[in-house]
Design a protein around this motif. Structure first.
Motif, PDB file in Angstrom:
ATOM      1  N   ASN A 291       0.841  -1.183  -0.165  1.00  0.00           N
ATOM      2  CA  ASN A 291      -0.094  -0.118   0.117  1.00  0.00           C
ATOM      3  C   ASN A 291       0.808   1.172   0.123  1.00  0.00           C
ATOM      4  O   ASN A 291       0.613   2.104  -0.612  1.00  0.00           O
ATOM      5  N   GLY A 292       1.974   1.314   0.789  1.00  0.00           N
ATOM      6  CA  GLY A 292       2.881   2.567   0.771  1.00  0.00           C
ATOM      7  C   GLY A 292       3.280   2.669  -0.598  1.00  0.00           C
ATOM      8  O   GLY A 292       3.488   3.854  -0.940  1.00  0.00           O
ATOM      9  N   ASN A 293       3.959   1.619  -1.334  1.00  0.00           N
ATOM     10  CA  ASN A 293       4.556   1.931  -2.691  1.00  0.00           C
ATOM     11  C   ASN A 293       3.449   2.412  -3.614  1.00  0.00           C
ATOM     12  O   ASN A 293       3.532   3.306  -4.439  1.00  0.00           O
ATOM     13  N   ARG A 294       2.032   2.033  -3.460  1.00  0.00           N
ATOM     14  CA  ARG A 294       0.935   2.525  -4.534  1.00  0.00           C
ATOM     15  C   ARG A 294       0.640   4.009  -3.961  1.00  0.00           C
ATOM     16  O   ARG A 294       0.706   4.766  -5.133  1.00  0.00           O
ATOM     17  N   LEU A 295       0.708   4.249  -2.793  1.00  0.00           N
ATOM     18  CA  LEU A 295       0.460   5.724  -2.486  1.00  0.00           C
ATOM     19  C   LEU A 295       1.381   6.647  -2.957  1.00  0.00           C
ATOM     20  O   LEU A 295       1.420   7.803  -3.243  1.00  0.00           O
ATOM     21  N   VAL A 296       2.743   6.090  -2.761  1.00  0.00           N
ATOM     22  CA  VAL A 296       3.718   6.904  -3.329  1.00  0.00           C
ATOM     23  C   VAL A 296       3.725   7.353  -4.938  1.00  0.00           C
ATOM     24  O   VAL A 296       4.106   8.287  -5.240  1.00  0.00           O
ATOM     25  N   SER A 297       3.301   6.131  -5.393  1.00  0.00           N
ATOM     26  CA  SER A 297       3.355   6.221  -6.685  1.00  0.00           C
ATOM     27  C   SER A 297       2.353   7.397  -7.466  1.00  0.00           C
ATOM     28  O   SER A 297       2.327   8.360  -8.316  1.00  0.00           O
ATOM     29  N   GLU A 298       1.045   7.177  -6.506  1.00  0.00           N
ATOM     30  CA  GLU A 298      -0.123   8.090  -6.966  1.00  0.00           C
ATOM     31  C   GLU A 298       0.194   9.559  -6.634  1.00  0.00           C
ATOM     32  O   GLU A 298       0.014  10.641  -7.162  1.00  0.00           O
ATOM     33  N   LEU A 299       1.037   9.855  -5.455  1.00  0.00           N
ATOM     34  CA  LEU A 299       1.576  11.143  -5.149  1.00  0.00           C
ATOM     35  C   LEU A 299       2.583  11.703  -6.082  1.00  0.00           C
ATOM     36  O   LEU A 299       2.315  12.893  -6.442  1.00  0.00           O
ATOM     37  N   GLN A 300       3.413  10.865  -6.504  1.00  0.00           N
ATOM     38  CA  GLN A 300       4.217  11.150  -7.601  1.00  0.00           C
ATOM     39  C   GLN A 300       3.546  11.883  -8.740  1.00  0.00           C
ATOM     40  O   GLN A 300       4.020  12.870  -9.325  1.00  0.00           O
ATOM     41  N   LEU A 301       2.529  11.048  -9.293  1.00  0.00           N
ATOM     42  CA  LEU A 301       1.711  11.462 -10.682  1.00  0.00           C
ATOM     43  C   LEU A 301       1.154  12.752 -10.227  1.00  0.00           C
ATOM     44  O   LEU A 301       1.114  13.743 -11.097  1.00  0.00           O
ATOM     45  N   LYS A 302       0.158  12.915  -8.961  1.00  0.00           N
ATOM     46  CA  LYS A 302      -0.093  14.294  -8.663  1.00  0.00           C
ATOM     47  C   LYS A 302       0.732  15.324  -8.684  1.00  0.00           C
ATOM     48  O   LYS A 302       0.303  16.382  -9.152  1.00  0.00           O
ATOM     49  N   TYR A 303       1.840  15.160  -8.155  1.00  0.00           N
ATOM     50  CA  TYR A 303       2.916  16.346  -7.920  1.00  0.00           C
ATOM     51  C   TYR A 303       3.110  16.664  -9.539  1.00  0.00           C
ATOM     52  O   TYR A 303       3.420  17.777  -9.758  1.00  0.00           O
ATOM     53  N   GLN A 304       3.516  15.862 -10.244  1.00  0.00           N
ATOM     54  CA  GLN A 304       4.103  15.916 -11.631  1.00  0.00           C
ATOM     55  C   GLN A 304       3.060  16.826 -12.449  1.00  0.00           C
ATOM     56  O   GLN A 304       3.258  17.599 -13.048  1.00  0.00           O
ATOM     57  N   SER A 305       1.784  16.285 -12.306  1.00  0.00           N
ATOM     58  CA  SER A 305       0.670  16.953 -13.170  1.00  0.00           C
ATOM     59  C   SER A 305       0.462  18.581 -12.358  1.00  0.00           C
ATOM     60  O   SER A 305       0.438  19.544 -13.393  1.00  0.00           O
ATOM     61  N   GLN A 306       0.438  18.706 -11.280  1.00  0.00           N
ATOM     62  CA  GLN A 306       0.636  20.031 -10.735  1.00  0.00           C
ATOM     63  C   GLN A 306       1.710  20.859 -11.313  1.00  0.00           C
ATOM     64  O   GLN A 306       1.499  22.007 -11.366  1.00  0.00           O
ATOM     65  N   GLN A 307       2.793  20.091 -11.236  1.00  0.00           N
ATOM     66  CA  GLN A 307       4.145  20.954 -11.694  1.00  0.00           C
ATOM     67  C   GLN A 307       3.999  21.195 -13.385  1.00  0.00           C
ATOM     68  O   GLN A 307       4.149  22.471 -13.504  1.00  0.00           O
TER      69      GLN A 307
END
Length: 925
Positions: A291-307
């Protein structure tokens, strides 16, 4: 140069421990000095290596194989003192021990191999420059012990130093003690743990990123003052335009200053909201779970899109700003053109209008270029921000990875413990035969390796200790032999003294007995016999007896000057008596020893720093530079005065001049060749055409004649160079001549007219009248022109005017302080013999006495005290002022003489009787 870092055991009680020190070996005295650091000027102390012995202890168990571990050794000094030193590695320790043994061996063998004068150094390699260095008259080398050398070579251990030994180690930081290293590692690990704990669960929620905006966002919120200034500027433009209301009223509608405040959304708010959304959604759980790995990947995608969205907004904003600026600039230029077209169109020539249009075009082009540069600047600032953001992201990823690695390490440790427990349980259940056998085999192999390491360590230690015992035994035998030799020399001197005393007692007894006639006196025969013994040449001796011969007066002194003339027996006896008096004076004073100790202490303090001018150094130089240090100090003094000339000269300047002098004929070369053998005929280094000093003297004089063609060559320069070459090499002697002629002495001192020399003689007369008024009045009374004697003193700095010991002490101070020293010693020589000169009552006897009286002065200590003590104050400003005053007078006199000469030449041409008269210059030509 043997130097480097070692740790020295020092302190008492709980403060006792190893402290890092910088050690430097001094070959002159065989001392090992230690400092706080490489840049420290004064040493903390020293170890006398010449009388010390060394040892070290073999480490226990397998520590012998650890070559990178610190290794300690001991230096045993006389009196039972033991100094413990620790090297960074065992390799460094071995290197230090080998080098210290070698230095001790060389120093002690040099003491045993040579019988030197008390004023020379026990290490002849110290003075390695000049003609004196190549000549050591009292040296008689003894045969080396071949067997001892062969045994030393066999027992030597080959090793090479690390980076902590040698001059390159001074640029490295001092090695830190083991306790300090452990403390720093522990502190570092604690900091890592604290930084890792900040990345754990719950800490990410409170972290916020801060963005700093630059001046480009100030257009969104202008200050009230800026709004007032802009409104006033618009009103002024309206009054200037007058008839162009249509154009001026069409103001650009997109004015940032008029945008409603609520419609403006700052960048910080947009980024803050996006960050809050990210932080609210990114509360991580366990990083090691799926679950921790999945959350990390989702957060990274969100962060990249917002960037990406943020970058698009920034680009749009920049394009809009650029458009606004271009439109505003277009409006201003249109208003400007309209205004001038309406106001200045009437009565203005077309050429002026075209010129204005050209200038407007140039202004527009420059504004466009400025805008482009501003855009480039903004883009570069943006790149910097992006890079900072990437660095922050990488730091966060690094923290996450370190925490992941730590978690995995815990899992690995847990599994390792489980595996070891399983193996233990399996081995306990297996048979009881195979397991003890394997365990014993492993232990035996480990014990065998440990014993091999210990054996190698003990072999090395045994070789070192055997070599140490061998060297100490050889040095003890040499010391005993040296003691026997000195005892034999003492006995020989005592026997000779008894013989001389018995002869003089017989002479006194005969003189006491009354006789009828002087011709039949037995005392006359005794005196004749004593004179014959004194002048009789010393018989040649066997080589084995040469060491015991007490050479009280040798044929040449340590500078190469002849002490006793060969022709006249009367002069020979006087010269030998003078040499004995000088030797007796030097042996009876302990000041030479104390001066040598002061010089050694001062040079030891300069081992880690450059020498600088100071009062301590000036006082030491005035007391006289020791023979073994004179070459080094003269070179330093010369470089001190000619540094600006050497810095401006090209590399190989002296060799270039010398090559030029050898290839092209020089007008001065003929006179130089004539004066070479007449320079110092009483010095063995210049006595024959094949002498080494003659060629060096020729090279220096020729090179200087090309450097300074105005002087070329003047009689007197050859003697200055000859004295310099006794302690300096050719190039250094050349720069010494440059310092004397071009720095010390006034201009025209060595030219054809000798103008500067004549001026100095008049200055010296004024000083004689001021410092020695009785003696000056005595000379004036009998009309004695003593400048005929002193002129040569100033021209060649007392060469061939005083005894050699005093001459070189004068040159020591002269090369450091300059020409003022010549005035001091010239006055001191007259004051030394003032009473004797005042007793003379006729001009002939006074002038005859002045020609040789300086050779009778032997006490350099008394003369120096007069020159630098009794004649004070002695300001250089006074000499300069008097030189300026007399220079004008001498120039006027020379002008008058030149006018008289021209009148004489004209009269000779017109008068028939005087045509046969010619001058000295015309006769020479």
């Amino acid at each position: 140069k043997l130097c480097g870092y070692l740790q020295k055991l020092s302190g008492k009680g709980p403060l006792r421990g190893f402290r890092s020190r910088w050690f430097v070996f001094d070959p002159r005295r065989c001392y090992l000095y230690y400092f706080k650091g490489p840049q420290e000027p004064l040493p903390l102390g020293h170890l006398d290596i010449a009388s010390a012995c060394f040892s070290y202890h073999q480490p226990e168990a397998g520590a012998a194989a650890a070559g990178d571990e610190p290794a300690a050794f001991e230096v045993h000094s006389p009196g039972g003192a033991v100094t413990v030193l620790k090297a960074a590695t065992r390799q460094d320790m071995t290197y230090w021990l080998q080098e210290l043994q070698q230095k001790r061996w060389e120093y002690c063998n040099n003491l045993d191999a040579a019988k030197r004068d008390s004023r020379t150094s026990p290490t002849p390699s110290d003075f390695s420059k000049g003609l004196v260095a190549k000549d050591n008259p009292d040296l008689s080398i003894l045969s080396q012990n071949a067997s001892a050398e062969r045994a030393r070579n066999i027992l030597a251990v080959e090793t090479s130093p690390t980076d902590l030994v040698g001059e390159q180690a001074a640029s490295q930081p001092a090695p830190v003690q083991a306790s300090a290293i452990n403390f720093s590692l522990k502190q570092w690990s604690t900091e890592i743990k604290n930084s890792m704990s900040s990345l754990r669960k719950g800490n990410n929620e409170n972290r916020k990123s801060v963005f700093y905006t630059t001046e480009e966002w100030e257009l969104l919120d202008p200050t009230p003052k800026d709004l007032e200034d802009s409104m006033a500027l618009e009103e002024k433009r309206k009054h200037l335009a007058e008839g162009n209301k249509g154009l001026t009223s069409s103001a650009f509608p997109f004015d940032f200053g008029r945008i409603p405040h609520k419609a403006r959304r700052p960048l910080k708010d947009m980024i803050g909201s996006s960050k809050n959304r990210t932080s609210s959604d990114s509360s991580p759980t366990e990083w090691c779970s799926g679950n921790g790995n999945r959350l990390v990947s989702e957060l990274q995608l969100k962060y990249q899109s917002q960037q990406e969205e943020l970058e698009k907004l920034k680009k749009d904003l920049l394009s809009q700003k650029e458009l606004v600026r271009l439109l505003q600039q277009t409006v201003r230029s249109s208003q400007y053109d309209k205004y001038f077209a309406s106001r200045l169109c009437e009565g203005v020539p077309k050429d002026t209008l075209e010129l204005l249009h050209q200038k407007d075009d140039q202004i527009l082009g420059l504004n466009n270029q400025l805008e482009k540069l501003n855009l480039e600047k903004d883009s570069l600032q943006q790149e910097v921000k992006n890079l900072k953001c990437k660095v922050g992201e990488l730091n966060e990823r690094l923290g996450m990875l370190m925490e992941t690695i730590q978690a995995k390490d815990e899992v690995i440790m847990k599994l390792s413990r489980q595996l070891s427990e399983c193996e233990d349980s399996t081995s306990s259940q297996s048979g009881a035969i195979n397991s003890p056998t394997a365990t014993c085999t492993n232990k035996e192999l480990q014990e065998l390796d440990r014993l091999k390491d210990n054996l190698q360590g003990y072999k090395t230690q045994n070789k070192f200790l055997n070599k140490e015992i061998l060297e100490l035994s050889a040095l003890r035998r040499n010391a005993e032999a040296r003691e026997r030799e000195w005892q034999a020399k003492y006995t020989s001197l005592e026997a000779k003294l008894c013989q001389i005393e018995s002869k003089y007692l017989i002479l006194l007894q005969e003189m006491k007995t009354p006789v009828c006639s002087e011709d039949q006196s037995p005392a006359r025969e005794v005196i004749t016999q004593l004179l014959e013994d004194a002048l009789k040449a010393e018989p040649s001796e066997q080589p084995e007896q040469a060491f015991f011969k007490p050479h009280l007066v040798s044929e040449y002194d340590i500078y190469g000057f002849q002490t006793v003339p060969e022709d006249d027996d009367e002069e020979k006896l006087v010269a030998k008596s003078r040499a004995l008096d000088l030797r007796s004076l030097s042996l009876s004073e302990n000041r030479e020893i104390s001066t040598g100790v002061k010089w050694e202490n001062y040079l030891a303090s300069t081992m880690n720093r450059e020498m600088m001018r100071c009062v301590e150094l000036k006082n030491l130089i005035r007391s006289g530079i020791p023979h073994e240090h004179r070459s080094k100090m003269w070179k330093w003094c010369v470089n001190l005065h000619v540094k600006k000339f050497k810095d401006s000269a090209v590399p190989g300047y002296f060799q270039t001049l010398l090559q030029k002098a050898l290839e092209k004929p020089n007008p001065a070369s003929k006179q130089i060749e004539l004066d070479l053998l007449r320079t110092l005929p009483n010095n063995k280094h210049y006595s024959s055409p094949t002498s080494e000093g003659i060629q060096k003297l020729r090279n220096v004089l020729l090179a200087f004649s090309w450097r300074n063609p105005d002087i070329g060559y003047c009689q007197g320069l050859n003697r200055l160079v000859a004295i310099a070459l006794l302690y300096l090499e050719q190039e250094d002697a050349f720069w010494c001549l440059v310092a004397i002629v071009e720095v010390f002495m006034p201009r025209d001192y060595y030219t054809k007219t000798l103008l500067g020399s004549q001026v100095d003689q008049r200055v010296f007369k004024d000083l004689m009248n001021e410092k020695l008024p009785r003696l000056h009045a005595h000379f004036e009374q009998y009309k004695v022109d003593y400048t005929l004697i002193t002129f040569n003193w100033f021209l060649v700095v007392f060469v061939d005017s005083v005894v050699s010991d005093i001459l070189f002490k004068i040159w020591d101070s002269f090369l450091y302080e300059g020409p003022k020293v010549i005035f001091r010693f010239a006055l001191a020589l007259f004051k030394y013999k003032e009473d004797e000169i005042l007793k003379l009552q006729d001009s002939m006897s006074i002038f005859k006495y002045l020609r040789y009286f300086t050779r009778t002065i032997l006490d350099a200590r008394k003369l120096t005290a007069i020159a630098f003590g009794d004649l004070n104050p002695f300001p250089l400003r006074q000499i300069r002022n008097r030189r300026t005053y007399h220079l004008e007078k001498v120039r006027l006199e020379l002008t008058e003489l030149e006018a008289i000469r021209e009148d004489f030449l004209r009269e000779r041409e017109t008068c028939v009787e005087k045509r046969d008269l010619i001058s000295d210059d015309e006769e020479d030509s």
